[in-house]
Write a protein that holds these residues in place. Structure first.
Motif, PDB file in Angstrom:
ATOM      1  N   ASP A  45      27.577   6.971  55.337  1.00  0.00           N
ATOM      2  CA  ASP A  45      28.273   7.997  56.438  1.00  0.00           C
ATOM      3  C   ASP A  45      29.736   7.927  55.997  1.00  0.00           C
ATOM      4  O   ASP A  45      30.411   7.209  55.192  1.00  0.00           O
ATOM      5  CB  ASP A  45      27.782   7.795  57.761  1.00  0.00           C
ATOM      6  N   GLU A  46      30.363   8.776  56.537  1.00  0.00           N
ATOM      7  CA  GLU A  46      31.807   9.148  56.540  1.00  0.00           C
ATOM      8  C   GLU A  46      32.798   8.126  57.081  1.00  0.00           C
ATOM      9  O   GLU A  46      33.586   7.677  56.114  1.00  0.00           O
ATOM     10  CB  GLU A  46      32.278  10.294  57.363  1.00  0.00           C
TER      11      GLU A  46
ATOM     12  N   GLN B 109      32.565   5.413  53.977  1.00  0.00           N
ATOM     13  CA  GLN B 109      33.019   5.972  52.909  1.00  0.00           C
ATOM     14  C   GLN B 109      34.443   5.940  52.757  1.00  0.00           C
ATOM     15  O   GLN B 109      35.399   5.465  52.015  1.00  0.00           O
ATOM     16  CB  GLN B 109      32.525   7.088  52.323  1.00  0.00           C
ATOM     17  N   LYS B 110      34.960   6.139  54.054  1.00  0.00           N
ATOM     18  CA  LYS B 110      36.445   6.202  54.321  1.00  0.00           C
ATOM     19  C   LYS B 110      36.798   4.746  54.425  1.00  0.00           C
ATOM     20  O   LYS B 110      37.907   4.325  53.477  1.00  0.00           O
ATOM     21  CB  LYS B 110      36.755   6.740  55.630  1.00  0.00           C
TER      22      LYS B 110
END
Length: 528
Positions: A192-193, A196-197
């Motif tokens: 998910d975002e 990954q961030k």
């Protein structure tokens, strides 16, 4: 310490879900480590209080069973000290000596409680592995650590951060020395975002040894692979983990398709063959500077390029001729279409000739002119160039000339003003991808002036060197405007002073201006 509420927002660091609240109303943020009382007071645990917390570990959970719903074996659970009690799981955490100092309990309703001395707890699973080695993998949850370790054949170290993606950096920094002792650090956070961030942020800490695991479509974390019997796919993706590349850096091996594409020489050629032989034409994304002495035909030379681009492309253009009115600019451009100097009062032409010339130029709806009545400040010019590009879709913009913009600045520091406008124009070309053609004056040479045919050079550009440094192409125009011979007086020699595209510089061609037609025509030196 037992928490009655978890995954709360923290007012100290802004985390959306890293704060927990215990029975007494005290809060602890696992992202920034801030601890506050019911009234918001700062909390600093004493040595005695830490010991009290540690004593809560008198009952150590050691019922290591197969975690059927996750596909995790009892051997893996035992190795990672993950105990099961009914529908609850206890993840035992150790310090750097391997001693259990805290445990996190996952309740049946998927909430978490933490007992023990959490500050001394390392990464989950860290106790299993010694410092150093070929690979270490970092995941985002306790179950993921066990799943990944098992799928990799129980051969390679796998550890988990303690509190999810939001606290990843802090957890990693606390154990940085241990993690950095490995040759490769594989970061396998959720797809998910937030995951990954956080993966990119963690990768920055380890530089070239960092590798980021890229999940298959539909797979969120390591547990998904094990539950869906995709252990081989996980292992394949693990071995194929991509070396982390910081923003702005490109791995050369990724450029195969890019470098194999045929090189297009230009988006549009110049109207003169001699120029094209050296420059390979005019390209979007380039900043071209045209320079010459005062009154030597720079604007006429630029208009020849405008007319050529108008006929050779379907693109729109923005014309910012600051030394003349929009009427003069329009008539001068129409003169090229009519092949006679319509802008001169003694030029004879019919209404139909003017209408035809208007239709071929201003009437195409592809020409936008800047009526500069008012401010010619740097910011105003930059804003107009940006609007011509982004608002009106102009691919080619002509600015004649930056010296007027510089002279309008209140500071009076010419070098500083030139540096400012050239830097902003360079950034604007990068931002928009336009072809920007600007005109600049030259400094007066020590000996023979440019008005008498002196050769141009980069050293004679105005300012501190920013024009030469920031331009992709610099074209110098040379003409002896005081020559007795009328042919010599009307002949302009074009010299390429800088050529970032091919590196080829030097004399390009000679152009003869005709007062009858108002045009510049390329001629051979033998014809002069």
């Amino acid at each position: 310490m037992s928490f009655v509420k978890t995954h709360q927002p923290c007012n100290d660091c802004g985390s959306s879900n890293a704060l927990a609240i215990n029975e007494d109303g005290w809060t602890h943020c696992f992202a920034c480590d801030a601890r506050r009382g019911p009234q918001g007071d700062d909390y600093t645990p004493t040595h005695t209080e830490v010991q009290v917390e540690a004593k809560q570990l008198d009952t150590i959970h050691e019922i290591y069973l197969t975690i059927i719903e996750r596909g995790i074996s009892s051997d893996t659970a035992k190795a990672y000290k993950c105990a099961k009690e009914g529908q609850m799981y206890h993840f035992n955490y150790t310090d750097d000596r391997g001693e259990i100092v805290a445990y996190k309990t996952r309740t049946a309703d998927k909430n978490f409680r933490i007992n023990g001395d959490w500050k001394r707890a390392g990464l989950y699973g860290q106790h299993l592995f010694s410092k150093g080695g070929k690979y270490v993998t970092i995941v985002e949850g306790e179950f993921d650590a066990m799943a990944a370790y098992q799928m990799l054949g129980s051969k390679y170290p796998v550890v988990s951060i303690r509190n999810g993606a939001t606290s990843a950096i802090k957890d990693i920094q606390n154990q940085y020395e241990w993690l950095d002792s490995f040759d490769n650090v594989v970061i396998c956070f959720d797809s998910d975002e937030p995951g990954q961030k956080a993966a990119s942020q963690v990768a920055e800490l380890f530089g070239a040894k960092a590798k980021i695991f890229r999940h298959l479509d539909g797979m969120k974390d390591a547990c998904d692979y094990l539950q869906n019997k995709k252990a081989k796919e996980f292992t394949d993706k693990w071995w194929a983990s991509e070396q982390h590349v910081p923003d702005g850096i490109v791995v050369g091996s990724s450029l195969l398709q890019e470098v194999m594409r045929p090189i297009e020489p230009s988006d549009c050629d110049y109207p003169f063959a001699g120029m094209n032989s050296l420059t390979y034409g005019l390209r979007k994304g380039e900043l071209v500077t045209i320079t010459a002495g005062s009154g030597l035909g720079k604007s006429q030379f630029v208009r020849e390029i405008v007319w050529h681009v108008l006929n050779k492309t379907e693109d729109s253009m923005g014309l910012m001729f600051l030394e003349e009115s929009v009427r003069k600019t329009g008539l001068s451009l129409m003169s090229l279409a009519a092949n006679k100097p319509l802008h001169l009062p003694d030029s004879e032409s019919t209404v139909q000739e003017k209408m035809d010339a208007f239709t071929k130029t201003l009437g195409t709806d592809r020409i936008y002119l800047f009526d500069h009545f008012g401010s010619t400040s740097v910011d105003n010019i930059i804003n107009r160039v940006r609007y011509l590009s982004k608002g009106l879709g102009c691919s080619y913009i002509f600015l004649d000339h930056i010296s007027i913009v510089v002279s309008a600045q209140a500071s009076g520091d010419e070098r500083k003003a030139i540096d400012e406008i050239m830097t902003k124009l360079r950034m604007l070309v990068q931002e928009t991808g336009i072809a920007l053609i600007v005109v600049s004056h030259l400094k007066r040479p020590d000996s023979k002036g440019h008005e008498e045919g002196a050769a141009t050079s980069l050293a004679q550009l105005r300012g501190s060197g920013s024009i030469a440094q920031l331009s992709d192409m610099v074209i110098g125009l040379e003409r002896n405007g005081q020559a007795e011979d009328i042919t010599e007086r009307n002949t302009t020699r074009v010299r390429v002073l800088k050529n970032r595209f091919s590196g080829t510089t030097g004399p390009a061609c000679s152009l003869l201006y005709s007062r009858d037609t108002g045009r510049m025509t390329e001629v051979n030196d033998e014809e002069l």
